[in-house]
Design an enzyme around this catalytic site. Structure first.
Site, short mmCIF file in Angstrom:
data_model
loop_
_atom_site.label_atom_id
_atom_site.label_comp_id
_atom_site.label_asym_id
_atom_site.label_seq_id
_atom_site.Cartn_x
_atom_site.Cartn_y
_atom_site.Cartn_z
CD GLU A 1 -1.31 -2.67 2.11
OE1 GLU A 1 -1.63 -2.99 2.60
OE2 GLU A 1 -0.19 -2.42 1.86
CB CYS B 1 -0.82 0.28 4.90
SG CYS B 1 0.20 -0.92 4.85
CB CYS C 1 -0.03 -3.25 8.59
SG CYS C 1 1.14 -2.08 8.63
#
Length: 148
Positions: free
Chosen positions: A52, A83, A80
């Protein structure tokens, strides 16, 4: 599965075949893919090399802006916390992901998943050292700048 998620998953699968981790991401605007990313941890030795973030860096560099308001993220796996915060700070408000964190853990990647308990332990170790003395305050300097 729509074509954007399919592309993110294909990027992830190709990354696995190339020795990387199973994560891919695409950013979409107005029905078109405008950026792609894969986890580059295995090539760059950069812990922030998540799919990402890689896609976001490419796009921000291309458009010369940190503002990604109106763009949509498709990620092969649940993003996560790092991100998620980056997407929030950039203005990405719509995110789709293919595989859940539970699926990631079930596949044996538990060391890659940060639990809230682990985050809480880390955050408890952060301590502020207030600026004092003759140190120039960069936040105040920024606040006075005209072209923010």
């Amino acid at each position: 599965m729509d074509k954007f998620m399919k592309k993110a998953v294909e990027l992830a699968a190709n990354n696995v075949r190339d020795g990387g981790e199973p994560y891919g991401a695409v950013i979409v605007k107005d029905g078109e893919i405008v950026a792609e990313g894969i986890n580059t941890l295995h090539k760059e030795y950069d812990i922030s090399g998540h799919a990402e973030l890689v896609a976001m860096r490419k796009l921000q560099k291309e458009i010369q802006s940190n503002d990604l308001t109106g763009y949509v993220m498709y990620a092969s796996g649940a993003p996560c916390e790092m991100c998620q915060v980056a997407m929030y700070n950039s203005g990405i408000k719509e995110v789709y992901f293919g595989q859940s964190l539970d699926e990631v853990v079930e596949a044996g990647f538990s060391e890659d998943v940060t639990t809230q308990e682990e985050i809480d332990q880390f955050v408890q170790s952060m301590k502020q050292i207030p600026l004092s003395g003759d140190v120039e305050n960069p936040i105040q300097l920024y606040a006075k700048r005209e072209n923010k």
